[in-house]
Design a protein around this motif. Structure first.
Motif, PDB file in Angstrom:
ATOM      1  N   ALA A 174       9.906   0.374  -4.737  1.00 39.68           N
ATOM      2  CA  ALA A 174       8.550   0.721  -4.308  1.00 39.68           C
ATOM      3  C   ALA A 174       8.236   0.111  -2.942  1.00 39.68           C
ATOM      4  O   ALA A 174       7.568   0.739  -2.127  1.00 39.68           O
ATOM      5  N   VAL A 175       8.728  -1.099  -2.699  1.00 39.97           N
ATOM      6  CA  VAL A 175       8.431  -1.754  -1.413  1.00 39.97           C
ATOM      7  C   VAL A 175       9.019  -0.984  -0.229  1.00 39.97           C
ATOM      8  O   VAL A 175       8.529  -1.077   0.882  1.00 39.97           O
ATOM      9  N   GLN A 176      10.068  -0.206  -0.483  1.00 43.75           N
ATOM     10  CA  GLN A 176      10.663   0.606   0.577  1.00 43.75           C
ATOM     11  C   GLN A 176       9.783   1.807   0.934  1.00 43.75           C
ATOM     12  O   GLN A 176       9.984   2.425   1.972  1.00 43.75           O
ATOM     13  N   ALA A 177       8.860   2.145   0.056  1.00 35.37           N
ATOM     14  CA  ALA A 177       8.022   3.328   0.263  1.00 35.37           C
ATOM     15  C   ALA A 177       6.750   3.024   1.049  1.00 35.37           C
ATOM     16  O   ALA A 177       6.022   3.950   1.408  1.00 35.37           O
ATOM     17  N   GLU A 178       6.498   1.748   1.315  1.00 39.91           N
ATOM     18  CA  GLU A 178       5.301   1.396   2.088  1.00 39.91           C
ATOM     19  C   GLU A 178       5.420   2.000   3.484  1.00 39.91           C
ATOM     20  O   GLU A 178       6.505   2.083   4.049  1.00 39.91           O
ATOM     21  N   SER A 179       4.321   2.454   4.028  1.00 39.96           N
ATOM     22  CA  SER A 179       4.247   3.091   5.353  1.00 39.96           C
ATOM     23  C   SER A 179       4.908   4.459   5.385  1.00 39.96           C
ATOM     24  O   SER A 179       5.294   4.936   6.460  1.00 39.96           O
ATOM     25  N   THR A 180       5.090   5.086   4.232  1.00 38.69           N
ATOM     26  CA  THR A 180       5.580   6.463   4.183  1.00 38.69           C
ATOM     27  C   THR A 180       4.527   7.301   3.480  1.00 38.69           C
ATOM     28  O   THR A 180       3.570   6.768   2.909  1.00 38.69           O
ATOM     29  N   LYS A 181       4.721   8.601   3.530  1.00 37.78           N
ATOM     30  CA  LYS A 181       3.838   9.513   2.794  1.00 37.78           C
ATOM     31  C   LYS A 181       4.627  10.065   1.614  1.00 37.78           C
ATOM     32  O   LYS A 181       5.647  10.723   1.800  1.00 37.78           O
ATOM     33  N   ILE A 182       4.128   9.764   0.425  1.00 40.55           N
ATOM     34  CA  ILE A 182       4.758  10.210  -0.812  1.00 40.55           C
ATOM     35  C   ILE A 182       3.976  11.403  -1.354  1.00 40.55           C
ATOM     36  O   ILE A 182       2.748  11.383  -1.363  1.00 40.55           O
ATOM     37  N   LYS A 210       0.871  -1.178   0.000  1.00 39.99           N
ATOM     38  CA  LYS A 210       0.000   0.000   0.000  1.00 39.99           C
ATOM     39  C   LYS A 210       0.905   1.224   0.000  1.00 39.99           C
ATOM     40  O   LYS A 210       1.834   1.315   0.825  1.00 39.99           O
ATOM     41  N   LEU A 211       0.626   2.129  -0.907  1.00 37.65           N
ATOM     42  CA  LEU A 211       1.374   3.383  -0.968  1.00 37.65           C
ATOM     43  C   LEU A 211       0.422   4.532  -0.662  1.00 37.65           C
ATOM     44  O   LEU A 211      -0.687   4.584  -1.193  1.00 37.65           O
ATOM     45  N   ASN A 212       0.870   5.443   0.176  1.00 35.18           N
ATOM     46  CA  ASN A 212       0.117   6.670   0.436  1.00 35.18           C
ATOM     47  C   ASN A 212       0.748   7.763  -0.417  1.00 35.18           C
ATOM     48  O   ASN A 212       1.852   8.214  -0.136  1.00 35.18           O
ATOM     49  N   VAL A 213       0.039   8.138  -1.480  1.00 38.03           N
ATOM     50  CA  VAL A 213       0.561   9.139  -2.404  1.00 38.03           C
ATOM     51  C   VAL A 213      -0.413  10.309  -2.461  1.00 38.03           C
ATOM     52  O   VAL A 213      -1.591  10.123  -2.780  1.00 38.03           O
ATOM     53  N   ASN A 214       0.075  11.467  -2.134  1.00 37.42           N
ATOM     54  CA  ASN A 214      -0.743  12.690  -2.135  1.00 37.42           C
ATOM     55  C   ASN A 214      -1.998  12.525  -1.286  1.00 37.42           C
ATOM     56  O   ASN A 214      -3.079  13.018  -1.636  1.00 37.42           O
ATOM     57  N   GLY A 215      -1.865  11.757  -0.195  1.00 40.40           N
ATOM     58  CA  GLY A 215      -2.969  11.566   0.731  1.00 40.40           C
ATOM     59  C   GLY A 215      -3.957  10.483   0.332  1.00 40.40           C
ATOM     60  O   GLY A 215      -4.933  10.248   1.036  1.00 40.40           O
ATOM     61  N   ARG A 216      -3.687   9.808  -0.765  1.00 39.69           N
ATOM     62  CA  ARG A 216      -4.570   8.733  -1.218  1.00 39.69           C
ATOM     63  C   ARG A 216      -3.842   7.404  -1.131  1.00 39.69           C
ATOM     64  O   ARG A 216      -2.646   7.324  -1.415  1.00 39.69           O
ATOM     65  N   GLU A 217      -4.569   6.359  -0.719  1.00 41.58           N
ATOM     66  CA  GLU A 217      -3.972   5.022  -0.625  1.00 41.58           C
ATOM     67  C   GLU A 217      -4.070   4.301  -1.965  1.00 41.58           C
ATOM     68  O   GLU A 217      -5.137   4.301  -2.588  1.00 41.58           O
ATOM     69  N   TYR A 218      -2.974   3.713  -2.382  1.00 41.87           N
ATOM     70  CA  TYR A 218      -2.930   2.896  -3.596  1.00 41.87           C
ATOM     71  C   TYR A 218      -2.484   1.503  -3.188  1.00 41.87           C
ATOM     72  O   TYR A 218      -1.451   1.356  -2.533  1.00 41.87           O
ATOM     73  N   GLU A 219      -3.251   0.494  -3.570  1.00 44.35           N
ATOM     74  CA  GLU A 219      -2.853  -0.892  -3.355  1.00 44.35           C
ATOM     75  C   GLU A 219      -2.318  -1.410  -4.679  1.00 44.35           C
ATOM     76  O   GLU A 219      -3.045  -1.430  -5.674  1.00 44.35           O
ATOM     77  N   VAL A 220      -1.056  -1.805  -4.668  1.00 45.63           N
ATOM     78  CA  VAL A 220      -0.427  -2.266  -5.909  1.00 45.63           C
ATOM     79  C   VAL A 220       0.344  -3.552  -5.626  1.00 45.63           C
ATOM     80  O   VAL A 220       0.761  -3.825  -4.497  1.00 45.63           O
ATOM     81  N   ALA A 221       0.538  -4.342  -6.672  1.00 47.87           N
ATOM     82  CA  ALA A 221       1.353  -5.552  -6.592  1.00 47.87           C
ATOM     83  C   ALA A 221       2.587  -5.312  -7.463  1.00 47.87           C
ATOM     84  O   ALA A 221       2.458  -5.034  -8.653  1.00 47.87           O
ATOM     85  N   VAL A 222       3.769  -5.353  -6.826  1.00 50.39           N
ATOM     86  CA  VAL A 222       4.999  -5.032  -7.543  1.00 50.39           C
ATOM     87  C   VAL A 222       6.041  -6.126  -7.346  1.00 50.39           C
ATOM     88  O   VAL A 222       6.063  -6.824  -6.327  1.00 50.39           O
ATOM     89  N   GLU A 223       6.900  -6.249  -8.338  1.00 54.54           N
ATOM     90  CA  GLU A 223       8.061  -7.116  -8.159  1.00 54.54           C
ATOM     91  C   GLU A 223       8.980  -6.436  -7.141  1.00 54.54           C
ATOM     92  O   GLU A 223       9.057  -5.204  -7.095  1.00 54.54           O
ATOM     93  N   PRO A 224       9.690  -7.211  -6.325  1.00 54.14           N
ATOM     94  CA  PRO A 224      10.498  -6.613  -5.261  1.00 54.14           C
ATOM     95  C   PRO A 224      11.510  -5.573  -5.748  1.00 54.14           C
ATOM     96  O   PRO A 224      11.851  -4.650  -5.029  1.00 54.14           O
ATOM     97  N   ARG A 225      12.003  -5.706  -6.978  1.00 54.22           N
ATOM     98  CA  ARG A 225      13.025  -4.784  -7.467  1.00 54.22           C
ATOM     99  C   ARG A 225      12.452  -3.651  -8.327  1.00 54.22           C
ATOM    100  O   ARG A 225      13.206  -2.885  -8.917  1.00 54.22           O
ATOM    101  N   ARG A 226      11.135  -3.520  -8.366  1.00 47.39           N
ATOM    102  CA  ARG A 226      10.531  -2.447  -9.170  1.00 47.39           C
ATOM    103  C   ARG A 226      10.738  -1.116  -8.445  1.00 47.39           C
ATOM    104  O   ARG A 226      10.471  -0.996  -7.248  1.00 47.39           O
ATOM    105  N   ASN A 227      11.192  -0.120  -9.198  1.00 46.60           N
ATOM    106  CA  ASN A 227      11.471   1.148  -8.521  1.00 46.60           C
ATOM    107  C   ASN A 227      10.198   1.966  -8.317  1.00 46.60           C
ATOM    108  O   ASN A 227       9.161   1.735  -8.951  1.00 46.60           O
ATOM    109  N   LEU A 228      10.305   2.934  -7.422  1.00 52.88           N
ATOM    110  CA  LEU A 228       9.153   3.751  -7.048  1.00 52.88           C
ATOM    111  C   LEU A 228       8.673   4.598  -8.220  1.00 52.88           C
ATOM    112  O   LEU A 228       7.466   4.766  -8.410  1.00 52.88           O
TER     113      LEU A 228
END
Length: 161
Positions: A67-75, A8-26
């Motif tokens: 992208a997985v590193q960005a989970e639980s942050t505010k983008i 789950k990514l919080n981007v501009n105050g909105r939650e996005y649920e995405v499925a990514v490969e572990p090495r996919r960049n943000l």
């Protein structure tokens, strides 16, 4: 092919649920999975700064972060700057100061400047130049970008004060 991880990514105050490969960049995730194409991908080596976004208020190179590193942050991306039809002071100043030509690098400069001004709203011209030197623009020659950031800083200080 690697298995995908659901995040789950919080981007501009909105939650996005995405499925990514572990090495996919943000940057690619923001553009392709969240459909936020304002974040541009230039060099893909963290050199040009076109992919700059804010993570918990700090400018980062989205092409260098998984992208997985960005989970639980505010983008924050350039799409989150304007309030409806009202441009953010940085966007307005770039427009009025002719701080862009082709516009490819502009989202990165806007997000870099937003993060820098949040940390130090009273930057000197030398400090602005130092901060902006981390991003590349092949069109403007930087003078109008510096002028725009200085003008936006004045407006933002006035709006807060």
């Amino acid at each position: 092919m690697e298995d995908k991880i659901e995040i789950k990514l919080n981007v501009n105050g909105r939650e996005y649920e995405v499925a990514v490969e572990p090495r996919r960049n943000l940057a690619d995730t923001l553009r392709d999975d969240c459909h936020l194409t304002g974040t541009h991908v230039g060099c893909e080596h963290g050199v040009c700064g076109a992919c700059t976004v804010l993570m918990d208020g700090k400018p980062i190179r989205a092409c260098l972060m998984f992208a997985v590193q960005a989970e639980s942050t505010k983008i924050e991306t350039v799409e989150g700057l304007a309030a409806g039809e009202k441009l953010h002071p940085l966007q307005q100043a770039f427009w009025e100061s002719h701080g862009l030509q082709c516009g490819f690098c502009t989202p990165g400069f806007l997000m870099l400047a937003k993060g820098a001004l949040a940390e130090n709203p009273d930057m000197s011209d030398e400090e602005i130049l130092d901060v902006l030197s981390s991003n590349l623009c092949r069109c403007t020659g930087y003078q109008n970008i510096i002028k725009a950031v200085r003008a936006a800083a004045d407006v933002m200080r006035r709006d807060v004060g």
